[in-house]
Design a protein around this motif. Structure first.
Motif, PDB file in Angstrom:
ATOM      1  N   SER A 162       0.854  -1.188   0.015  1.00  0.00           N
ATOM      2  CA  SER A 162       0.038  -0.205   0.109  1.00  0.00           C
ATOM      3  C   SER A 162       0.797   1.369  -0.020  1.00  0.00           C
ATOM      4  CB  SER A 162      -0.804   0.020   1.372  1.00  0.00           C
ATOM      5  OG  SER A 162      -1.825  -1.243   1.101  1.00  0.00           O
ATOM      6  N   TYR A 163       0.034   2.349  -0.352  1.00  0.00           N
ATOM      7  CA  TYR A 163       1.175   3.796  -0.510  1.00  0.00           C
ATOM      8  C   TYR A 163       0.357   4.817   0.030  1.00  0.00           C
ATOM      9  CZ  TYR A 163      -1.521   3.611  -4.836  1.00  0.00           C
ATOM     10  OH  TYR A 163      -2.252   3.507  -6.063  1.00  0.00           O
ATOM     11  N   GLY A 164       0.520   5.940   0.209  1.00  0.00           N
ATOM     12  CA  GLY A 164      -0.161   6.951   0.529  1.00  0.00           C
ATOM     13  C   GLY A 164      -0.567   7.037   1.767  1.00  0.00           C
ATOM     14  N   PRO A 165      -1.682   7.823   2.369  1.00  0.00           N
ATOM     15  CA  PRO A 165      -2.212   7.762   3.689  1.00  0.00           C
ATOM     16  C   PRO A 165      -2.795   6.603   3.959  1.00  0.00           C
ATOM     17  CG  PRO A 165      -3.002   9.799   2.801  1.00  0.00           C
ATOM     18  CD  PRO A 165      -2.120   8.795   1.649  1.00  0.00           C
ATOM     19  N   SER A 166      -2.967   6.151   5.122  1.00  0.00           N
ATOM     20  CA  SER A 166      -3.620   4.656   5.751  1.00  0.00           C
ATOM     21  C   SER A 166      -4.998   4.791   5.151  1.00  0.00           C
ATOM     22  CB  SER A 166      -3.554   4.874   7.010  1.00  0.00           C
ATOM     23  OG  SER A 166      -4.295   3.515   7.582  1.00  0.00           O
ATOM     24  N   MET A 167      -5.465   3.735   4.587  1.00  0.00           N
ATOM     25  CA  MET A 167      -6.842   3.532   4.125  1.00  0.00           C
ATOM     26  C   MET A 167      -7.783   3.131   5.271  1.00  0.00           C
ATOM     27  SD  MET A 167      -6.550   1.370   0.398  1.00  0.00           S
ATOM     28  CE  MET A 167      -5.128   0.234   1.090  1.00  0.00           C
ATOM     29  N   PRO A 168      -7.449   2.310   6.190  1.00  0.00           N
ATOM     30  CA  PRO A 168      -8.435   2.206   7.250  1.00  0.00           C
ATOM     31  C   PRO A 168      -8.559   3.420   8.086  1.00  0.00           C
ATOM     32  CG  PRO A 168      -6.807   0.457   7.189  1.00  0.00           C
ATOM     33  CD  PRO A 168      -6.214   1.602   6.265  1.00  0.00           C
ATOM     34  N   VAL A 169      -7.568   4.325   8.230  1.00  0.00           N
ATOM     35  CA  VAL A 169      -7.745   5.491   9.035  1.00  0.00           C
ATOM     36  C   VAL A 169      -8.675   6.376   8.089  1.00  0.00           C
ATOM     37  CG1 VAL A 169      -6.704   7.597   9.976  1.00  0.00           C
ATOM     38  CG2 VAL A 169      -5.658   5.289  10.282  1.00  0.00           C
ATOM     39  N   LEU A 170      -8.736   6.777   6.963  1.00  0.00           N
ATOM     40  CA  LEU A 170      -9.269   7.486   6.311  1.00  0.00           C
ATOM     41  C   LEU A 170     -10.819   6.936   6.032  1.00  0.00           C
ATOM     42  CD1 LEU A 170      -6.964   9.006   3.635  1.00  0.00           C
ATOM     43  CD2 LEU A 170      -7.776  10.106   5.542  1.00  0.00           C
ATOM     44  N   ALA A 171     -10.680   5.761   5.927  1.00  0.00           N
ATOM     45  CA  ALA A 171     -12.124   5.125   5.815  1.00  0.00           C
ATOM     46  C   ALA A 171     -12.880   5.313   7.105  1.00  0.00           C
ATOM     47  CB  ALA A 171     -12.083   3.890   5.404  1.00  0.00           C
ATOM     48  N   ALA A 172     -12.319   5.181   8.269  1.00  0.00           N
ATOM     49  CA  ALA A 172     -12.822   5.453   9.544  1.00  0.00           C
ATOM     50  C   ALA A 172     -13.120   6.806   9.777  1.00  0.00           C
ATOM     51  CB  ALA A 172     -12.131   4.934  10.645  1.00  0.00           C
ATOM     52  N   GLY A 173     -12.200   7.613   9.399  1.00  0.00           N
ATOM     53  CA  GLY A 173     -12.338   9.073   9.460  1.00  0.00           C
ATOM     54  C   GLY A 173     -13.507   9.862   8.684  1.00  0.00           C
ATOM     55  N   THR A 174     -13.648   9.299   7.382  1.00  0.00           N
ATOM     56  CA  THR A 174     -14.498   9.992   6.369  1.00  0.00           C
ATOM     57  C   THR A 174     -16.001   9.297   7.179  1.00  0.00           C
ATOM     58  OG1 THR A 174     -12.969   9.840   4.707  1.00  0.00           O
ATOM     59  CG2 THR A 174     -15.337  10.087   4.227  1.00  0.00           C
ATOM     60  N   ALA A 175     -16.168   8.112   7.305  1.00  0.00           N
ATOM     61  CA  ALA A 175     -17.225   7.500   7.931  1.00  0.00           C
ATOM     62  C   ALA A 175     -17.886   8.495   9.146  1.00  0.00           C
ATOM     63  CB  ALA A 175     -17.084   6.073   8.251  1.00  0.00           C
ATOM     64  N   ALA A 176     -17.035   8.572  10.004  1.00  0.00           N
ATOM     65  CA  ALA A 176     -17.251   9.354  11.119  1.00  0.00           C
ATOM     66  C   ALA A 176     -17.786  10.708  10.915  1.00  0.00           C
ATOM     67  CB  ALA A 176     -16.305   9.418  12.370  1.00  0.00           C
ATOM     68  N   VAL A 177     -16.974  11.346  10.029  1.00  0.00           N
ATOM     69  CA  VAL A 177     -17.834  12.790   9.491  1.00  0.00           C
ATOM     70  C   VAL A 177     -18.977  12.473   8.899  1.00  0.00           C
ATOM     71  CG1 VAL A 177     -17.263  14.545   7.952  1.00  0.00           C
ATOM     72  CG2 VAL A 177     -15.357  13.835   9.237  1.00  0.00           C
ATOM     73  N   CYS A 178     -19.325  11.800   7.976  1.00  0.00           N
ATOM     74  CA  CYS A 178     -20.516  11.574   7.536  1.00  0.00           C
ATOM     75  C   CYS A 178     -21.555  11.018   8.562  1.00  0.00           C
ATOM     76  CB  CYS A 178     -20.580  10.505   6.415  1.00  0.00           C
ATOM     77  SG  CYS A 178     -19.457  10.858   4.976  1.00  0.00           S
ATOM     78  N   ALA A 179     -21.312  10.330   9.522  1.00  0.00           N
ATOM     79  CA  ALA A 179     -22.136   9.898  10.465  1.00  0.00           C
ATOM     80  C   ALA A 179     -22.742  11.133  11.271  1.00  0.00           C
ATOM     81  CB  ALA A 179     -21.513   8.803  11.379  1.00  0.00           C
ATOM     82  N   VAL A 180     -21.819  11.947  11.831  1.00  0.00           N
ATOM     83  CA  VAL A 180     -22.141  13.082  12.493  1.00  0.00           C
ATOM     84  C   VAL A 180     -22.954  13.956  11.786  1.00  0.00           C
ATOM     85  CG1 VAL A 180     -20.171  12.690  14.256  1.00  0.00           C
ATOM     86  CG2 VAL A 180     -20.030  14.267  12.364  1.00  0.00           C
ATOM     87  N   LEU A 181     -22.500  14.191  10.498  1.00  0.00           N
ATOM     88  CA  LEU A 181     -23.507  15.086   9.798  1.00  0.00           C
ATOM     89  C   LEU A 181     -24.918  14.471   9.407  1.00  0.00           C
ATOM     90  CD1 LEU A 181     -21.008  15.748   6.868  1.00  0.00           C
ATOM     91  CD2 LEU A 181     -21.891  17.535   8.436  1.00  0.00           C
ATOM     92  N   ALA A 182     -24.805  13.202   9.357  1.00  0.00           N
ATOM     93  CA  ALA A 182     -26.253  12.542   9.019  1.00  0.00           C
ATOM     94  C   ALA A 182     -27.140  12.693  10.491  1.00  0.00           C
ATOM     95  CB  ALA A 182     -26.127  10.994   8.698  1.00  0.00           C
ATOM     96  N   ALA A 183     -26.488  12.431  11.486  1.00  0.00           N
ATOM     97  CA  ALA A 183     -27.186  12.440  12.695  1.00  0.00           C
ATOM     98  C   ALA A 183     -27.835  13.740  13.054  1.00  0.00           C
ATOM     99  CB  ALA A 183     -26.179  11.988  14.025  1.00  0.00           C
ATOM    100  N   ALA A 184     -27.021  14.947  12.851  1.00  0.00           N
ATOM    101  CA  ALA A 184     -27.144  16.369  12.963  1.00  0.00           C
ATOM    102  C   ALA A 184     -28.260  16.602  12.021  1.00  0.00           C
ATOM    103  CB  ALA A 184     -26.041  16.955  13.137  1.00  0.00           C
ATOM    104  N   THR A 185     -28.062  16.540  10.726  1.00  0.00           N
ATOM    105  CA  THR A 185     -29.181  17.149   9.757  1.00  0.00           C
ATOM    106  C   THR A 185     -30.234  16.199   9.697  1.00  0.00           C
ATOM    107  OG1 THR A 185     -27.083  17.612   8.451  1.00  0.00           O
ATOM    108  CG2 THR A 185     -29.131  17.875   7.311  1.00  0.00           C
ATOM    109  N   GLY A 186     -30.016  15.075   9.620  1.00  0.00           N
ATOM    110  CA  GLY A 186     -31.556  14.090   9.447  1.00  0.00           C
ATOM    111  C   GLY A 186     -31.995  14.070   8.184  1.00  0.00           C
ATOM    112  N   ALA A 187     -33.168  13.965   7.922  1.00  0.00           N
ATOM    113  CA  ALA A 187     -33.736  13.621   6.540  1.00  0.00           C
ATOM    114  C   ALA A 187     -33.918  14.956   5.870  1.00  0.00           C
ATOM    115  CB  ALA A 187     -35.036  12.843   6.723  1.00  0.00           C
ATOM    116  N   ARG A 188     -33.242  15.940   5.957  1.00  0.00           N
ATOM    117  CA  ARG A 188     -33.475  17.119   5.237  1.00  0.00           C
ATOM    118  C   ARG A 188     -32.842  17.040   3.677  1.00  0.00           C
ATOM    119  NH1 ARG A 188     -33.202  20.003  10.404  1.00  0.00           N
ATOM    120  NH2 ARG A 188     -31.062  20.793  10.067  1.00  0.00           N
ATOM    121  N   PRO A 189     -32.847  17.935   2.875  1.00  0.00           N
ATOM    122  CA  PRO A 189     -32.405  17.602   1.446  1.00  0.00           C
ATOM    123  C   PRO A 189     -31.006  18.043   1.620  1.00  0.00           C
ATOM    124  CG  PRO A 189     -34.315  19.343   1.430  1.00  0.00           C
ATOM    125  CD  PRO A 189     -34.333  18.599   2.742  1.00  0.00           C
TER     126      PRO A 189
END
Length: 243
Positions: free
Chosen positions: A64-91
């Motif tokens: 593998s090369y570049g930044p850690s795939m597991p770390v970035l996958a987990a970090g991006t998932a966390a960002v998306c999760a908090v956005l979804a939890a805060a925003t809810g079903a709004r467009p």
């Protein structure tokens, strides 16, 4: 229950897109005068979808090369999760989820190479305004497209002034401000101020911490983009939860 499923889908989206970030980050993390990387560290040309831009950061013939795939996958998932939890079903949630992986990519590239590529920032600014314009036409939208447009212009203009008077502010940060102004402006002027303040505060605290630890000198260049993006995330979360 609805919020749970929305958040779960956002986590899957974030994890999936996060796996694709390391290759793009590796290719983009070069100095302005250099072309985008066209091969892995072992010299194997990139292949796959999107002219080799889409794919995992691992060759069949090398590690593998570049930044850690597991770390970035987990970090991006966390960002998306908090956005979804805060925003809810709004467009506008769809807009945030589309922007989030690109924001993570920009943060990684700026942190690594002190660069915010035009190929990402300018299309992202246009896409944010177009997508928010569509979201504003749908039921239950939680913001204003007009204030998003004005926020983009005003924050971009403010960043340009800082670019002219400060050698710590790059022109890439000016273009990033167009994106962040639209995102924060969607929820109003107060959120623009809060998001920008949080970003600069985090930047200052990080710089002070590095100086106190002897990691950098007072004149060292520290990338601002990751902190502006973090401030924008904080502003969106506050705006999403506002009554």
């Amino acid at each position: 229950m609805e919020t749970f499923w929305i958040t779960a889908m956002a986590v899957l989206w974030g994890a999936g897109t996060g796996l694709l970030i390391p290759r793009a980050a590796y290719r983009l993390s070069v100095q302005p005068e250099e072309p985008w990387r066209a091969a892995c560290p072992a010299g194997h040309p990139f292949a796959g979808a999107g002219n080799g831009w889409l794919g995992r950061a691992r060759c069949a013939d090398c590690a593998s090369y570049g930044p850690s795939m597991p770390v970035l996958a987990a970090g991006t998932a966390a960002v998306c999760a908090v956005l979804a939890a805060a925003t809810g079903a709004r467009p506008e949630l769809v807009v945030w989820l589309l922007i989030a992986p690109v924001g993570v990519l920009l943060a990684i590239v700026d942190y690594t190479a002190h660069r915010l590529p035009d190929v990402l920032t300018l299309p992202l600014a246009a896409a944010a305004l177009v997508l928010l314009g569509i979201a504003a036409l749908l039921p239950d939208a939680g913001g204003s497209w007009t204030s998003a447009l004005l926020g983009s212009l005003i924050l971009g203009a403010s960043a340009f002034v800082l670019f002219l008077i400060s050698n710590r502010f790059g022109f890439g940060d000016v273009k990033l401000a167009l994106v962040l102004g639209a995102v924060l402006g969607w929820y109003g002027w107060t959120l623009i101020l809060i998001g920008a303040f949080v970003g600069y505060l985090l930047f200052a605290l990080y710089g002070i911490a590095l100086i106190l630890r002897g990691r950098v000198g007072r004149t060292a260049t520290i990338p601002l983009g990751p902190f502006l993006l973090a401030g924008a995330l904080a502003g969106v979360l506050l705006g999403s939860n506002a009554p």
